[in-house]
Design an enzyme around this catalytic site. Structure first.
Site, PDB file in Angstrom:
ATOM      1  CG  PHE A 174      -1.795  -1.067   1.496  1.00  0.00           C
ATOM      2  CD1 PHE A 174      -3.118  -1.001   1.061  1.00  0.00           C
ATOM      3  CD2 PHE A 174      -1.386  -2.206   2.180  1.00  0.00           C
ATOM      4  CE1 PHE A 174      -4.004  -2.051   1.302  1.00  0.00           C
ATOM      5  CE2 PHE A 174      -2.263  -3.251   2.427  1.00  0.00           C
ATOM      6  CZ  PHE A 174      -3.570  -3.176   1.984  1.00  0.00           C
ATOM      7  CG  ASP A 175       1.037   5.909  -1.621  1.00  0.00           C
ATOM      8  OD1 ASP A 175       2.055   6.159  -0.951  1.00  0.00           O
ATOM      9  OD2 ASP A 175       0.343   6.795  -2.160  1.00  0.00           O
ATOM     10  N   GLY A 176       0.756   5.227   1.267  1.00  0.00           N
ATOM     11  CA  GLY A 176       0.173   5.761   2.487  1.00  0.00           C
ATOM     12  C   GLY A 176      -0.889   6.816   2.247  1.00  0.00           C
ATOM     13  CG  PHE A 291      -4.018  -1.092  -3.396  1.00  0.00           C
ATOM     14  CD1 PHE A 291      -5.129  -1.217  -4.229  1.00  0.00           C
ATOM     15  CD2 PHE A 291      -3.670  -2.173  -2.595  1.00  0.00           C
ATOM     16  CE1 PHE A 291      -5.874  -2.390  -4.257  1.00  0.00           C
ATOM     17  CE2 PHE A 291      -4.409  -3.343  -2.608  1.00  0.00           C
ATOM     18  CZ  PHE A 291      -5.507  -3.460  -3.449  1.00  0.00           C
ATOM     19  CG  ASP A 293      -2.438   8.998  -4.174  1.00  0.00           C
ATOM     20  OD1 ASP A 293      -2.589  10.241  -4.162  1.00  0.00           O
ATOM     21  OD2 ASP A 293      -1.361   8.459  -3.837  1.00  0.00           O
TER      22      ASP A 293
END
Length: 335
Positions: A174-176, A291, A293
């Site tokens: 995951f990105d943060g 993932f 954004d």
């Protein structure tokens, strides 16, 4: 599927439900070309004529196989456990295509019992009824629609050459900001620059960030991890999670880690890259799914041979990415 003969599906109320579009589970590019060039009737006719020919795996295929591997190990430890991954094939394909999809699932020995085929209508309205924890699609419009309904969702992309991934351990990266966390800090960075961002994070390091769209999915993974930990399998857990963020550890990493701790969540590995490209690190991790954004990082991951998903959430979608999203929509399909 014969490999799962005699097994019943997870109880939907207790399961962790992963809803997938047909086009991310299988490679349907040829069929999409027929739809675009010849229309719906020819498309359906082709699918019926070829319904005994299985589709080849798509970008989500290895992810689904890893989910099933986790389920197998959970059943061994907890024979009566109902907290399992449950995959739902969610597509607006016509029901006439259903036989080919079922034949393909049986051919690849996948354990997918639940289908939702909406015959051209958007399937998004059914996601809540299925208690969906994560929705993956190749159509950014449907993903946006799902996010607006409060459902964790992402647009999945297919790298040209997918690298091999583990068959026994599910790895999720995951990105943060704007993925696990809100885009609060991203807004400061976009509006005032990097120095103000660092100042803001230092001043607020003890104030947890608000949740982002995929926090709930990380929570669900954590719940299953704890079931393995309680059996003494922390080091051999078949689920491993990663935070791969452009944040700098020294200047802005503290708030990210304290936020996770305040939520009662653990992350197995945290990589603070201080703005460096994520692709090389992801190639080392070999996650089944990543993932982010920002399309820049999604593209970098795909170039490294990793299956990456775009989460169209937060300020980054309004600043500099509208053209990219438009380009994605041009290539979206009916599936």
């Amino acid at each position: 599927a014969q490999a799962f003969k005699g097994l019943t599906g997870p109880n939907p109320e207790n399961a962790i439900t992963i809803a997938l579009s047909a086009r991310v589970l299988f490679n349907m590019e040829k069929e999409q070309q027929i739809y675009e060039q010849r229309g719906m009737e020819e498309y359906i006719r082709y699918q019926v004529e070829h319904e005994t020919e299985p589709f080849s795996p798509g970008p989500a295929f290895s992810f689904v196989k890893a989910l099933e591997a986790v389920n197998t190990q959970l059943r061994e430890l907890y024979p009566n456990n109902e907290e399992l991954f449950d995959v739902v094939l969610m597509t607006n394909n016509h029901a006439n295509v259903g036989l080919r999809l079922i034949n393909t699932i049986n051919h690849h020995q996948l354990f997918i019992e639940r289908f939702c085929m909406t015959g051209g209508n958007s399937p998004i309205g059914y996601l809540k009824a299925y208690h969906t924890n994560l929705y993956l699609s190749a159509d950014p419009g449907k993903v946006l629609e799902a996010l607006e309904e409060g459902i964790a969702a992402a647009t999945m992309f297919t790298p040209e050459k997918m690298k091999e991934v583990s068959e026994t351990q599910l790895r999720v990266a995951f990105d943060g900001d704007a993925v696990l966390f809100s885009d609060e800090s991203e807004q400061i960075f976009k509006a005032h620059g990097l120095d103000k961002f660092f100042e803001h994070e230092k001043a607020h390091e003890n104030k947890p960030l608000d949740h982002g769209p995929l926090k709930g999915f990380l929570e669900a993974l954590g719940q299953l991890q704890k079931k393995f930990y309680s059996k003494g399998q922390r080091m051999d857990c078949p689920i491993r999670t990663y935070l791969v963020t452009a944040r700098s550890a020294a200047s802005s990493g503290t708030r990210a880690l304290k936020t996770l701790r305040s939520w009662g969540l653990e992350i197995d590995e945290a990589l603070f890259l201080a703005g460096a490209p994520k692709g090389p690190m992801l190639e080392k991790i070999r996650p089944h799914i990543f993932f982010d954004d920002q399309m820049f990082h999604v593209t970098g991951a795909a170039e490294a041979g990793m299956v990456a998903c775009h989460v169209p959430y937060g300020i980054a979608q309004r600043v500099g990415q509208k053209k990219q999203l438009k380009d994605i929509e041009v290539n979206s399909t009916v599936y």
